[in-house]
Scaffold this active site. Structure first.
Site, PDB file in Angstrom:
ATOM      1  N   LEU A   1       0.836  -1.204   0.000  1.00 34.16           N
ATOM      2  CA  LEU A   1       0.000   0.000   0.000  1.00 34.16           C
ATOM      3  C   LEU A   1       0.870   1.253   0.000  1.00 34.16           C
ATOM      4  O   LEU A   1       1.715   1.433   0.872  1.00 34.16           O
ATOM      5  CB  LEU A   1      -0.910   0.012   1.228  1.00 34.16           C
ATOM      6  CG  LEU A   1      -1.775   1.262   1.428  1.00 34.16           C
ATOM      7  CD1 LEU A   1      -2.889   1.298   0.404  1.00 34.16           C
ATOM      8  CD2 LEU A   1      -2.352   1.299   2.838  1.00 34.16           C
TER       9      LEU A   1
ATOM     10  N   HIS B   1       5.673   1.700  12.535  1.00 31.75           N
ATOM     11  CA  HIS B   1       6.378   2.924  12.162  1.00 31.75           C
ATOM     12  C   HIS B   1       5.380   4.076  12.119  1.00 31.75           C
ATOM     13  O   HIS B   1       4.225   3.896  11.717  1.00 31.75           O
ATOM     14  CB  HIS B   1       7.022   2.732  10.784  1.00 31.75           C
ATOM     15  CG  HIS B   1       7.978   3.798  10.398  1.00 31.75           C
ATOM     16  ND1 HIS B   1       7.574   5.034   9.924  1.00 31.75           N
ATOM     17  CD2 HIS B   1       9.349   3.830  10.410  1.00 31.75           C
ATOM     18  CE1 HIS B   1       8.637   5.766   9.658  1.00 31.75           C
ATOM     19  NE2 HIS B   1       9.719   5.071   9.942  1.00 31.75           N
TER      20      HIS B   1
END
Length: 344
Positions: free
Chosen positions: A123, A227
């Site tokens: 993605l 993250h």
């Protein structure tokens, strides 16, 4: 905006997106030959010319000017052709009653327990288009595709999210653990894994449980942490029912989130409706809409109004979907639109 299957003519735009994404985007390496191979393979998957173990559904997000501005993918099954490794975070309990000592130590177990499940992957949305419903369309459009074609996927859907890293791309989890066994930097190991070369993991990684207390504090803190750049994607999937159940990536310690396919909100709540033309007003809720086709799949987000078994959309939306009045669609309201409809 529409989500559609990738085409060979999309290669230049894909290369631009991959280069913009940077080195952390290992599932789509910035290599034109490998990228072209994946595009051709995806076309075979959409044409139902491959088995589920080999299926790779690569989608692009395209604007009304036919510019490709995003990419996302679905894998039919992980681990049936190439080994699929994760760590499962467990607990080891040790005690010495005579000394009055009992310890509970988090432990990492190397495993293949997610083999055969389907995966959300690859993605990326161009920086200039991260507004409105574009991110949700790119991410959730895949799940509406799964709702329409559940026989192509496993019982569970997983997503392996990027883990913690510093500004230079170094992973504290890798530096404290993997580096000792692989003798290569994080980016090189992650790159090899992204290319499908995963046999070295089994050959070099210890099979016995690993005690997290032996890792640095920074590495321990990174276990199961996404993250910061991945947080928006994580929130979208959490709203769909995905959760972290203890599996992490073996390289950077990022979370592997999962959900039973039937329990995913977009899959569970999607409806088969008949398309009708009209003029939904600005107060109408936003719907995610699929034209129910496989090889010629088109998915978009638009304001629409449900009237019984019909979904009223405007002419532009019908054009984007390549549909006519009376055609069947699969549709679901976006999550926040559902809440507003209930409140109303």
């Amino acid at each position: 905006m529409i989500v559609r299957p990738v085409k060979v003519s999309d290669l230049p735009a894909l290369m631009t997106l991959v280069q913009q994404a940077g080195p952390g985007f290992t599932t789509l390496p910035a290599n034109e030959e490998r990228l072209a191979h994946r595009v051709r393979w995806a076309q075979r998957a959409f044409a139902e010319q491959v088995e589920r173990a080999d299926a790779d559904y690569l989608f692009v997000l395209e604007d009304d000017d036919l510019r490709v501005v995003g990419v996302s993918a679905l894998t039919g099954a992980v681990g049936l052709r190439e080994p699929w490794y994760n760590y499962r975070v467990g607990l080891t309990v040790s005690s010495a009653p005579d000394l009055g000592i009992q310890r509970q130590i988090p432990t990492l177990f190397l495993n293949n327990e997610l083999t055969g499940q389907s995966e959300l992957c690859s993605l990326f949305l161009g920086h200039d288009h991260r507004q409105g419903s574009n991110g949700r369309l790119l991410s959730l459009g895949r799940l509406l595709f799964v709702a329409e074609f559940p026989h192509l996927f496993g019982e569970k859907m997983i997503a392996e999210l990027r883990g913690s890293a510093d500004e230079q791309g170094c992973s504290p989890f890798w530096d404290s653990l993997g580096r000792h066994f692989f003798q290569m930097d994080f980016s090189h190991a992650d790159h090899l894994s992204g290319l499908g070369n995963k046999s070295f993991i089994a050959e070099l990684m210890p099979r016995q449980p690993l005690y997290t207390c032996l890792l640095t504090e920074q590495a321990q803190a990174a276990i199961g942490q996404a993250h910061p750049n991945t947080e928006p994607a994580l929130k979208i999937l959490q709203a769909e029912g995905f959760a972290h159940k203890g599996y992490i990536d073996i390289f950077d310690g990022g979370p592997v989130i999962e959900a039973p396919v039937r329990s995913i909100r977009t899959v569970r709540d999607s409806l088969e409706l008949t398309l009708s033309l009209g003029t939904p007003d600005e107060q109408a809720p936003l719907w995610l809409i699929h034209n129910r086709r496989l090889e010629n799949c088109r998915i978009t987000v638009a304001r629409a109004r449900r009237v019984g078994s019909s979904l009223v959309i405007d002419r532009l939306t019908a054009k984007r979907l390549q549909l006519q009045p009376g055609n069947s669609v699969r549709a679901v309201m976006l999550p926040n639109q559902q809440q507003q409809a209930v409140a109303a």
